[in-house]
Design a protein around this motif. Structure first.
Motif, PDB file in Angstrom:
ATOM      1  N   VAL A  15     110.747 -25.657 -28.132  1.00  0.00           N
ATOM      2  CA  VAL A  15     111.639 -24.836 -27.307  1.00  0.00           C
ATOM      3  C   VAL A  15     112.759 -25.699 -26.734  1.00  0.00           C
ATOM      4  CG1 VAL A  15     111.802 -23.380 -25.257  1.00  0.00           C
ATOM      5  CG2 VAL A  15     109.803 -23.203 -26.753  1.00  0.00           C
ATOM      6  N   ALA A  16     112.402 -26.876 -26.245  1.00  0.00           N
ATOM      7  CA  ALA A  16     113.400 -27.776 -25.658  1.00  0.00           C
ATOM      8  C   ALA A  16     114.446 -28.202 -26.682  1.00  0.00           C
ATOM      9  CB  ALA A  16     112.710 -29.009 -25.078  1.00  0.00           C
ATOM     10  N   GLN A  17     114.045 -28.259 -27.947  1.00  0.00           N
ATOM     11  CA  GLN A  17     114.958 -28.699 -29.008  1.00  0.00           C
ATOM     12  C   GLN A  17     116.207 -27.826 -29.099  1.00  0.00           C
ATOM     13  OE1 GLN A  17     115.232 -27.678 -33.144  1.00  0.00           O
ATOM     14  NE2 GLN A  17     113.863 -29.377 -33.620  1.00  0.00           N
ATOM     15  N   LEU A  18     116.098 -26.566 -28.715  1.00  0.00           N
ATOM     16  CA  LEU A  18     117.241 -25.653 -28.811  1.00  0.00           C
ATOM     17  C   LEU A  18     118.449 -26.148 -28.024  1.00  0.00           C
ATOM     18  CD1 LEU A  18     115.482 -22.174 -28.481  1.00  0.00           C
ATOM     19  CD2 LEU A  18     116.520 -23.140 -30.538  1.00  0.00           C
ATOM     20  N   THR A  19     118.203 -26.790 -26.894  1.00  0.00           N
ATOM     21  CA  THR A  19     119.304 -27.250 -26.045  1.00  0.00           C
ATOM     22  C   THR A  19     119.350 -28.768 -25.915  1.00  0.00           C
ATOM     23  OG1 THR A  19     117.900 -26.939 -24.090  1.00  0.00           O
ATOM     24  CG2 THR A  19     119.375 -25.120 -24.686  1.00  0.00           C
ATOM     25  N   SER A  20     118.559 -29.462 -26.712  1.00  0.00           N
ATOM     26  CA  SER A  20     118.504 -30.926 -26.652  1.00  0.00           C
ATOM     27  C   SER A  20     119.060 -31.535 -27.936  1.00  0.00           C
ATOM     28  CB  SER A  20     117.056 -31.392 -26.468  1.00  0.00           C
ATOM     29  OG  SER A  20     116.494 -30.865 -25.290  1.00  0.00           O
ATOM     30  N   PRO A  21     119.537 -32.772 -27.863  1.00  0.00           N
ATOM     31  CA  PRO A  21     120.044 -33.413 -29.076  1.00  0.00           C
ATOM     32  C   PRO A  21     118.925 -33.778 -30.046  1.00  0.00           C
ATOM     33  CG  PRO A  21     120.052 -34.965 -27.254  1.00  0.00           C
ATOM     34  CD  PRO A  21     119.722 -33.618 -26.671  1.00  0.00           C
ATOM     35  N   VAL A  22     119.261 -33.783 -31.324  1.00  0.00           N
ATOM     36  CA  VAL A  22     118.346 -34.242 -32.364  1.00  0.00           C
ATOM     37  C   VAL A  22     118.452 -35.764 -32.414  1.00  0.00           C
ATOM     38  CG1 VAL A  22     117.849 -34.245 -34.843  1.00  0.00           C
ATOM     39  CG2 VAL A  22     118.564 -32.129 -33.708  1.00  0.00           C
ATOM     40  N   LEU A  23     117.420 -36.436 -31.942  1.00  0.00           N
ATOM     41  CA  LEU A  23     117.432 -37.905 -31.896  1.00  0.00           C
ATOM     42  C   LEU A  23     116.896 -38.472 -33.212  1.00  0.00           C
ATOM     43  CD1 LEU A  23     116.067 -38.413 -28.257  1.00  0.00           C
ATOM     44  CD2 LEU A  23     118.446 -38.238 -29.017  1.00  0.00           C
ATOM     45  N   TRP A  24     117.622 -38.231 -34.293  1.00  0.00           N
ATOM     46  CA  TRP A  24     117.130 -38.634 -35.611  1.00  0.00           C
ATOM     47  C   TRP A  24     117.109 -40.156 -35.765  1.00  0.00           C
ATOM     48  CZ3 TRP A  24     114.076 -36.508 -38.818  1.00  0.00           C
ATOM     49  CH2 TRP A  24     113.932 -37.010 -40.118  1.00  0.00           C
ATOM     50  N   THR A  25     118.159 -40.820 -35.332  1.00  0.00           N
ATOM     51  CA  THR A  25     118.183 -42.283 -35.416  1.00  0.00           C
ATOM     52  C   THR A  25     116.999 -42.878 -34.665  1.00  0.00           C
ATOM     53  OG1 THR A  25     120.597 -42.366 -35.597  1.00  0.00           O
ATOM     54  CG2 THR A  25     119.494 -44.364 -34.837  1.00  0.00           C
ATOM     55  N   GLN A  26     116.786 -42.414 -33.452  1.00  0.00           N
ATOM     56  CA  GLN A  26     115.702 -42.928 -32.624  1.00  0.00           C
ATOM     57  C   GLN A  26     114.336 -42.578 -33.218  1.00  0.00           C
ATOM     58  OE1 GLN A  26     118.392 -41.246 -31.792  1.00  0.00           O
ATOM     59  NE2 GLN A  26     119.200 -41.821 -29.786  1.00  0.00           N
ATOM     60  N   THR A  27     114.235 -41.400 -33.830  1.00  0.00           N
ATOM     61  CA  THR A  27     112.982 -40.973 -34.446  1.00  0.00           C
ATOM     62  C   THR A  27     112.607 -41.887 -35.607  1.00  0.00           C
ATOM     63  OG1 THR A  27     113.310 -38.654 -33.831  1.00  0.00           O
ATOM     64  CG2 THR A  27     111.840 -39.083 -35.687  1.00  0.00           C
ATOM     65  N   VAL A  28     113.564 -42.133 -36.486  1.00  0.00           N
ATOM     66  CA  VAL A  28     113.307 -43.002 -37.637  1.00  0.00           C
ATOM     67  C   VAL A  28     112.964 -44.419 -37.173  1.00  0.00           C
ATOM     68  CG1 VAL A  28     114.348 -44.072 -39.681  1.00  0.00           C
ATOM     69  CG2 VAL A  28     114.718 -41.637 -39.210  1.00  0.00           C
ATOM     70  N   GLN A  29     113.684 -44.907 -36.183  1.00  0.00           N
ATOM     71  CA  GLN A  29     113.402 -46.244 -35.656  1.00  0.00           C
ATOM     72  C   GLN A  29     111.990 -46.331 -35.085  1.00  0.00           C
ATOM     73  OE1 GLN A  29     116.709 -46.565 -32.934  1.00  0.00           O
ATOM     74  NE2 GLN A  29     117.967 -47.702 -34.396  1.00  0.00           N
ATOM     75  N   LYS A  30     111.553 -45.278 -34.398  1.00  0.00           N
ATOM     76  CA  LYS A  30     110.201 -45.268 -33.820  1.00  0.00           C
ATOM     77  C   LYS A  30     109.146 -45.212 -34.925  1.00  0.00           C
ATOM     78  CE  LYS A  30     107.457 -45.096 -30.187  1.00  0.00           C
ATOM     79  NZ  LYS A  30     106.130 -44.993 -30.795  1.00  0.00           N
ATOM     80  N   MET A  31     109.402 -44.443 -35.975  1.00  0.00           N
ATOM     81  CA  MET A  31     108.459 -44.368 -37.089  1.00  0.00           C
ATOM     82  C   MET A  31     108.317 -45.728 -37.767  1.00  0.00           C
ATOM     83  SD  MET A  31     109.590 -40.644 -38.655  1.00  0.00           S
ATOM     84  CE  MET A  31     108.208 -40.388 -39.775  1.00  0.00           C
ATOM     85  N   ILE A  32     109.438 -46.427 -37.917  1.00  0.00           N
ATOM     86  CA  ILE A  32     109.401 -47.765 -38.512  1.00  0.00           C
ATOM     87  C   ILE A  32     108.645 -48.724 -37.599  1.00  0.00           C
ATOM     88  CG2 ILE A  32     110.822 -49.743 -39.200  1.00  0.00           C
ATOM     89  CD1 ILE A  32     112.981 -47.664 -40.033  1.00  0.00           C
ATOM     90  N   PHE A  33     108.895 -48.632 -36.310  1.00  0.00           N
ATOM     91  CA  PHE A  33     108.186 -49.474 -35.340  1.00  0.00           C
ATOM     92  C   PHE A  33     106.681 -49.228 -35.407  1.00  0.00           C
ATOM     93  CE2 PHE A  33     106.359 -50.210 -31.115  1.00  0.00           C
ATOM     94  CZ  PHE A  33     106.782 -51.511 -30.860  1.00  0.00           C
ATOM     95  N   ASP A  34     106.307 -47.971 -35.663  1.00  0.00           N
ATOM     96  CA  ASP A  34     104.892 -47.609 -35.734  1.00  0.00           C
ATOM     97  C   ASP A  34     104.274 -47.867 -37.106  1.00  0.00           C
ATOM     98  OD1 ASP A  34     104.971 -46.858 -33.093  1.00  0.00           O
ATOM     99  OD2 ASP A  34     105.105 -44.705 -33.483  1.00  0.00           O
ATOM    100  N   GLY A  35     105.048 -48.440 -38.021  1.00  0.00           N
ATOM    101  CA  GLY A  35     104.470 -48.865 -39.291  1.00  0.00           C
ATOM    102  C   GLY A  35     105.012 -48.243 -40.559  1.00  0.00           C
ATOM    103  N   ALA A  36     105.936 -47.286 -40.457  1.00  0.00           N
ATOM    104  CA  ALA A  36     106.473 -46.649 -41.663  1.00  0.00           C
ATOM    105  C   ALA A  36     107.311 -47.637 -42.468  1.00  0.00           C
ATOM    106  CB  ALA A  36     107.315 -45.438 -41.288  1.00  0.00           C
TER     107      ALA A  36
END
Length: 210
Positions: free
Chosen positions: A160-181
């Motif tokens: 629901v929050a995503q509707l009015t929030s930015p898509v943090l794609w760069t940060q998401t990918v960086q976090k996935m890599i940090f977590d082992g991707a």
């Protein structure tokens, strides 16, 4: 681990077992109608900003009169802004003046991932409340904060929050890599996300899924 860009987050939820395929389709439909209704209540648009530091874009958004916000952090040097049409046009002019390589108004129907989508939250929230969400079989990295989530109730709130929030794609990918991707597989006919991932971190592998 899974993630999806904007609407693609629903695909990620189906892939991780949170939603059934049928329920995923129903929620996507409700989301579309809710956002269309919000678009009809406002005159918003979006623009892609290329070749400028995120901090400079954020500053211009804050100092431009009207509603202008960052909407998609796609990769370094590629960010999308969203808001009222006139304010977006003014922001684009200001961004070019401070060094953006390009500022392109996008052919979209509204100001997605901005406060102008606030009225869409009630309809989507109601649909989500009436839908069965299961615990995912792997972490779902969500757009609103880039974190891997396994709590179904938190997943609902973030959708629901995503509707009015930015898509943090760069940060998401960086976090996935940090977590082992180390490898990213894009499921679908396109290669846009593969390109974005490589621009975020060239050390990882990207592949096309079936």
């Amino acid at each position: 681990m899974v993630a999806g860009h904007s609407l693609g987050e629903f695909s990620a939820l189906v892939a991780s077992g949170v939603l059934s395929f049928e329920d995923g389709l129903k929620l996507v439909r409700e989301r579309a109608f809710a956002m269309q209704e919000a678009c009809e209540l406002s005159h918003g648009t979006m623009a892609a900003i290329l070749g400028l530091d995120d901090k400079k874009i954020e500053l211009i958004c804050k100092t431009t009169p009207g509603i202008v916000v960052t909407a998609n952090y796609n990769c370094p040097g590629q960010l999308v802004i969203s808001g009222e049409k006139k304010s977006i046009e003014n922001a684009c002019e200001n961004l070019i003046e401070v060094g953006a390589r390009r500022a392109v108004i996008l052919p979209v129907g509204g100001a997605f991932h901005s406060p102008l989508m606030e009225t869409a939250k009630e309809r989507l929230s109601k649909a989500i409340k009436n839908t069965k969400f299961l615990k995912p079989n792997c972490p779902v990295y969500q757009n609103v904060n880039g974190n891997g989530i396994i709590d179904p109730e938190l997943i609902k709130k973030n959708l629901v929050a995503q509707l009015t929030s930015p898509v943090l794609w760069t940060q998401t990918v960086q976090k996935m890599i940090f977590d082992g991707a180390k490898q990213f597989i894009e499921v679908g006919p396109g290669k846009v996300l593969q390109g974005l991932v490589k621009k975020i971190d060239r050390s990882v592998e990207v592949h096309q899924g079936i």
